[in-house]
Scaffold this motif. Structure first.
Motif, PDB file in Angstrom:
ATOM      1  N   SER A  45     -16.416 -22.441   5.244  1.00  0.00           N
ATOM      2  CA  SER A  45     -16.557 -21.007   4.964  1.00  0.00           C
ATOM      3  C   SER A  45     -15.529 -20.536   3.942  1.00  0.00           C
ATOM      4  O   SER A  45     -15.834 -19.721   3.063  1.00  0.00           O
ATOM      5  CB  SER A  45     -16.435 -20.197   6.258  1.00  0.00           C
ATOM      6  N   ARG A  46     -14.297 -21.046   4.017  1.00  0.00           N
ATOM      7  CA  ARG A  46     -13.265 -20.652   3.060  1.00  0.00           C
ATOM      8  C   ARG A  46     -13.603 -21.151   1.659  1.00  0.00           C
ATOM      9  O   ARG A  46     -13.468 -20.413   0.677  1.00  0.00           O
ATOM     10  CB  ARG A  46     -11.904 -21.198   3.499  1.00  0.00           C
ATOM     11  N   LEU A  47     -14.068 -22.402   1.554  1.00  0.00           N
ATOM     12  CA  LEU A  47     -14.475 -22.926   0.253  1.00  0.00           C
ATOM     13  C   LEU A  47     -15.646 -22.116  -0.297  1.00  0.00           C
ATOM     14  O   LEU A  47     -15.710 -21.835  -1.497  1.00  0.00           O
ATOM     15  CB  LEU A  47     -14.857 -24.404   0.383  1.00  0.00           C
ATOM     16  N   GLY A  48     -16.568 -21.722   0.586  1.00  0.00           N
ATOM     17  CA  GLY A  48     -17.685 -20.891   0.151  1.00  0.00           C
ATOM     18  C   GLY A  48     -17.213 -19.567  -0.422  1.00  0.00           C
ATOM     19  O   GLY A  48     -17.730 -19.094  -1.448  1.00  0.00           O
ATOM     20  N   LEU A  49     -16.222 -18.961   0.209  1.00  0.00           N
ATOM     21  CA  LEU A  49     -15.674 -17.703  -0.305  1.00  0.00           C
ATOM     22  C   LEU A  49     -15.031 -17.923  -1.667  1.00  0.00           C
ATOM     23  O   LEU A  49     -15.236 -17.121  -2.590  1.00  0.00           O
ATOM     24  CB  LEU A  49     -14.644 -17.147   0.689  1.00  0.00           C
ATOM     25  N   TRP A  50     -14.265 -18.992  -1.816  1.00  0.00           N
ATOM     26  CA  TRP A  50     -13.630 -19.281  -3.102  1.00  0.00           C
ATOM     27  C   TRP A  50     -14.679 -19.428  -4.204  1.00  0.00           C
ATOM     28  O   TRP A  50     -14.512 -18.931  -5.312  1.00  0.00           O
ATOM     29  CB  TRP A  50     -12.795 -20.557  -2.996  1.00  0.00           C
ATOM     30  N   GLN A  51     -15.769 -20.142  -3.894  1.00  0.00           N
ATOM     31  CA  GLN A  51     -16.812 -20.345  -4.898  1.00  0.00           C
ATOM     32  C   GLN A  51     -17.560 -19.044  -5.189  1.00  0.00           C
ATOM     33  O   GLN A  51     -17.970 -18.793  -6.325  1.00  0.00           O
ATOM     34  CB  GLN A  51     -17.787 -21.424  -4.427  1.00  0.00           C
ATOM     35  N   LEU A  52     -17.722 -18.218  -4.181  1.00  0.00           N
ATOM     36  CA  LEU A  52     -18.427 -16.952  -4.347  1.00  0.00           C
ATOM     37  C   LEU A  52     -17.698 -16.045  -5.329  1.00  0.00           C
ATOM     38  O   LEU A  52     -18.319 -15.444  -6.216  1.00  0.00           O
ATOM     39  CB  LEU A  52     -18.562 -16.249  -2.990  1.00  0.00           C
ATOM     40  N   ILE A 105      -9.729 -20.019  -7.861  1.00  0.00           N
ATOM     41  CA  ILE A 105      -9.247 -21.358  -8.241  1.00  0.00           C
ATOM     42  C   ILE A 105     -10.376 -22.371  -8.445  1.00  0.00           C
ATOM     43  O   ILE A 105     -10.144 -23.581  -8.431  1.00  0.00           O
ATOM     44  CB  ILE A 105      -8.189 -21.922  -7.259  1.00  0.00           C
ATOM     45  N   THR A 106     -11.568 -21.876  -8.640  1.00  0.00           N
ATOM     46  CA  THR A 106     -12.717 -22.731  -8.944  1.00  0.00           C
ATOM     47  C   THR A 106     -13.719 -21.869  -9.684  1.00  0.00           C
ATOM     48  O   THR A 106     -13.758 -20.649  -9.472  1.00  0.00           O
ATOM     49  CB  THR A 106     -13.336 -23.313  -7.666  1.00  0.00           C
ATOM     50  N   PRO A 107     -14.524 -22.449 -10.577  1.00  0.00           N
ATOM     51  CA  PRO A 107     -15.511 -21.623 -11.282  1.00  0.00           C
ATOM     52  C   PRO A 107     -16.438 -20.904 -10.301  1.00  0.00           C
ATOM     53  O   PRO A 107     -16.772 -21.433  -9.239  1.00  0.00           O
ATOM     54  CB  PRO A 107     -16.274 -22.647 -12.133  1.00  0.00           C
ATOM     55  N   LYS A 108     -16.850 -19.684 -10.674  1.00  0.00           N
ATOM     56  CA  LYS A 108     -17.765 -18.939  -9.820  1.00  0.00           C
ATOM     57  C   LYS A 108     -19.073 -19.692  -9.656  1.00  0.00           C
ATOM     58  O   LYS A 108     -19.667 -20.149 -10.632  1.00  0.00           O
ATOM     59  CB  LYS A 108     -18.056 -17.558 -10.421  1.00  0.00           C
ATOM     60  N   ALA A 109     -19.498 -19.815  -8.414  1.00  0.00           N
ATOM     61  CA  ALA A 109     -20.784 -20.427  -8.095  1.00  0.00           C
ATOM     62  C   ALA A 109     -21.353 -19.673  -6.894  1.00  0.00           C
ATOM     63  O   ALA A 109     -21.350 -20.175  -5.768  1.00  0.00           O
ATOM     64  CB  ALA A 109     -20.623 -21.911  -7.789  1.00  0.00           C
ATOM     65  N   PRO A 110     -21.807 -18.421  -7.109  1.00  0.00           N
ATOM     66  CA  PRO A 110     -22.203 -17.563  -5.988  1.00  0.00           C
ATOM     67  C   PRO A 110     -23.262 -18.173  -5.072  1.00  0.00           C
ATOM     68  O   PRO A 110     -23.136 -18.090  -3.846  1.00  0.00           O
ATOM     69  CB  PRO A 110     -22.726 -16.307  -6.688  1.00  0.00           C
TER      70      PRO A 110
END
Length: 365
Positions: free
Chosen positions: A33-40, A44-49
């Protein structure tokens, strides 16, 4: 996951992301869930909603509490996914079932069945969730056996779909007032939720930095994406529709508190067009419209003043004021200089919502 968060706090982005990915790949749902929020949001990672939403839903389906909270926000706020209020209520039911007091409180407040509402609020109050205790308002709590899905199915969202009556206060600059935009129970929930997190309000300087300054003495709480919930997202949607602006173009919901004598001296809401602000304006756009909702009565003074227009407005509780900070051609409008005047007695609570020319949240597309 703990190592990833520690590295992230130290600014070691690549190492933090590597460890969070490892934790997620290992099946640790809090990391998913935390990685999903970061990607959303592109932290620190390119946006990948789309990928971010998928990870959050995966973790929510597995029962991760943080993911359930996020999934309800995403579906009700149309963040990276189409708006789906039915599914948002489903996530709330699963979170309440797992003992989440905030989720139970939201279901109780939204429920149109008085008995089911009281049961849900009682369950929320039993967890110590302060807004639920306030919402009970002396009513005797009851904790019978009940079905969270039945409570979710009895949700009544009509308060957020009532017709909006706009009164023109000024043609140029454009100032509108709206009576009864939010019902009393919504105003009470917002105040109770914001109060524990209030902090001294800051001012945006010409160099783009936010600082505590003498010209602003009130306290404020800004609800970011993670701080939000289904009711707040319904408030965001209601406010955006009233303002005639896309919800994704709104900054986070701000709640302002003024004790007697506290004020926000005359200021503009638009962002000064300075070299220091150029990057912010390029990415986020200009602040063009403001909507204020007065959340309470019971205080003296406290009007919103426009000194260059010789005008003052103080809506009743639940009423709103809308004004533009720019002209029709997009130029900054100095006539909208305004002041949050101090209450002379009692406490003043206001929602402040700023709208930009660009989207600040990922949309379904």
């Amino acid at each position: 996951m703990a190592l990833a968060e520690a590295l992230d706090a130290q600014g070691q982005s690549k190492a933090a992301l590597d460890w969070m990915v490892r934790a997620a790949q290992g099946g640790w749902m809090p990391a998913v869930s935390r990685l999903g929020l970061w990607q959303l949001v592109g932290h620190i990672t390119p946006k990948a909603p789309a990928l971010g939403v998928a990870r959050i839903v995966q973790a929510a389906q597995a029962g991760d509490p943080f993911a359930l909270h996020l999934a309800a926000i995403l579906d009700s706020g149309a963040v990276g996914t189409p708006r789906n209020l039915g599914r948002a209520l489903y996530w709330l039911a699963r979170a309440a079932e797992a003992g989440d007091g905030r989720a139970a409180c939201q279901l109780g407040l939204l429920c149109g069945d008085p008995d089911l509402s009281l049961a849900a609020l009682s369950a929320a109050a039993a967890t110590g969730f302060e807004p639920a205790l306030a919402a009970l308002a002396g009513r005797a709590p009851t904790v019978p056996a009940f079905d969270w899905d039945a409570i979710a199915a009895a949700a009544d969202l009509s308060a957020f779909a009532a017709p909006v009556a706009r009164n023109v206060e000024s043609e140029s600059p454009r100032i509108l007032s709206i009576p009864d935009l939010l019902p009393a129970w919504v105003c009470g929930y917002v105040m109770a939720l914001a109060e524990p997190a209030l902090d001294r309000g800051m001012v945006v300087d010409d160099d783009g930095a936010e600082r505590v300054k003498d010209e602003r003495s009130n306290r404020v709480m800004h609800f970011g994406l993670v701080d939000s919930d289904v009711i707040l997202e319904l408030v965001n949607l209601r406010i955006s529709q009233a303002a005639g602006m896309p919800p994704e173009n709104a900054e986070g919901l701000g709640v302002l508190h003024y004790a007697p004598g506290e004020r926000y001296r005359p200021h503009m809401d638009y962002i000064p067009q300075t070299p220091e602000n150029a990057r912010q304006l390029e990415v986020m756009g200009q602040r063009v419209r403001t909507l204020l909702v007065y959340l309470n009565d019971g205080f003296e003074g406290g009007a919103t003043l426009f000194p260059r227009l010789d005008a003052a407005y103080r809506p009743a509780a639940g009423g709103a004021l809308i004004f533009d900070s720019v002209t029709d051609d997009g130029a900054m409008d100095p006539r909208t200089l305004h002041e949050g005047s101090p209450p002379t007695s009692g406490e003043k609570w206001v929602i402040s919502k700023w709208f930009r020319t660009k989207a600040l949240r990922p949309t379904a597309s």
